[in-house]
Design an enzyme around this catalytic site. Structure first.
Site, PDB file in Angstrom:
ATOM      1  N   ASP A 154       0.798  -1.347  -0.012  1.00 61.03           N
ATOM      2  CA  ASP A 154      -0.259  -0.036   0.084  1.00 61.03           C
ATOM      3  C   ASP A 154       0.770   1.377   0.225  1.00 61.03           C
ATOM      4  O   ASP A 154       1.974   1.268   0.294  1.00 61.03           O
ATOM      5  CB  ASP A 154      -1.070   0.018   1.143  1.00 61.03           C
ATOM      6  CG  ASP A 154      -1.885  -0.969   1.233  1.00 61.03           C
ATOM      7  OD1 ASP A 154      -2.544  -1.117   0.028  1.00 61.03           O
ATOM      8  OD2 ASP A 154      -2.333  -1.692   2.375  1.00 61.03           O
ATOM      9  N   ARG A 155       0.226   2.272  -0.628  1.00 55.95           N
ATOM     10  CA  ARG A 155       1.092   3.534  -0.751  1.00 55.95           C
ATOM     11  C   ARG A 155       1.656   4.032   0.917  1.00 55.95           C
ATOM     12  O   ARG A 155       2.627   4.612   0.900  1.00 55.95           O
ATOM     13  CB  ARG A 155      -0.274   4.543  -1.088  1.00 55.95           C
ATOM     14  CG  ARG A 155       0.412   6.133  -1.363  1.00 55.95           C
ATOM     15  CD  ARG A 155      -0.534   7.240  -1.665  1.00 55.95           C
ATOM     16  NE  ARG A 155      -0.508   8.312  -1.688  1.00 55.95           N
ATOM     17  CZ  ARG A 155      -1.156   9.364  -1.830  1.00 55.95           C
ATOM     18  NH1 ARG A 155      -2.412   9.068  -1.911  1.00 55.95           N
ATOM     19  NH2 ARG A 155      -0.555  10.615  -1.880  1.00 55.95           N
TER      20      ARG A 155
END
Length: 217
Positions: A79-80
């Site tokens: 994830d970012r």
């Protein structure tokens, strides 16, 4: 007149068949070319706030700003707001081996959480917890010191002065969406920072944050 119409239809059908043959032949040729390419494996230490993909329509940071290699794709997501190891490859079989649940490939995460997990919380993580998408597989979970190799995050995490933080080493054998974060929250210790250290046989191994290297499969 009738002969002309028949001849024209015949020519059209023949042309269409030739087009089909060429198109299908081209597809097979492209597939063979891809299959014959040597396997490439890129290890990348993904910084915080970088998407695990090469393009983004809204202008957010992507892999393109760090990795000048074409034809490789991330095996699984990171994830970012997570950091650490991202494995990229052009080999579909390797991607499947690293990501498909049935392969049970181990993935090691170092996780900073709010609070100090109890033994009951650690046992719950080890035995598996029930999330909204079902029970998790048994996982490795242990309380550890802050990693010596840790790099500073930009921006830093937001800590509450009245609540201590601690580090966990968690090993998963599946890969659900935001699974580590949901598991630690489920047992009462929200994740503040998440770093993936290893996937199967691949690990960060002193790879600096924001850097990449190519390895042999």
């Amino acid at each position: 007149m009738r002969q002309f119409i028949i001849s024209e239809n015949t020519m059209q059908k023949t042309s269409f068949r030739n087009h089909q043959v060429k198109r299908f032949s081209s597809q097979r040729s492209t597939r063979r070319k891809h299959e014959n390419q040597p396997t490439r494996v890129i290890l990348f230490n993904k910084p915080y706030d970088v998407l695990p993909q090469f393009t983004d329509e809204t202008g957010r940071k992507t892999l393109k700003e760090f990795i000048p290699v074409q034809g490789v794709y991330a095996a699984g997501r990171l994830d970012r707001d997570s950091e650490g190891l991202l494995v990229l490859t052009n080999n579909g079989a390797l991607q499947a081996r690293l990501t498909q649940p049935g392969k049970r490939t181990g993935k090691i995460y170092y996780v900073q959480v709010e609070g100090i997990p109890t033994q009951d919380a650690l046992e719950a993580l080890r035995n598996g917890v029930t999330l909204n998408d079902g029970p998790t597989l048994p996982a490795g979970a242990e309380l550890v010191d802050e990693p010596a190799w840790l790099w500073p995050r930009n921006p830093p995490i937001r800590e509450r002065k009245s609540i201590p933080t601690s580090w966990l080493k968690i090993t998963l054998y599946e890969g659900r969406n935001r699974q580590v974060r949901r598991m630690t929250a489920h047992v009462g210790f929200p994740t503040l920072r998440l770093i993936r250290y290893a996937m199967g046989d691949y690990s960060l191994d002193n790879l600096a944050n924001g850097e990449w290297r190519e390895v042999t499969d």
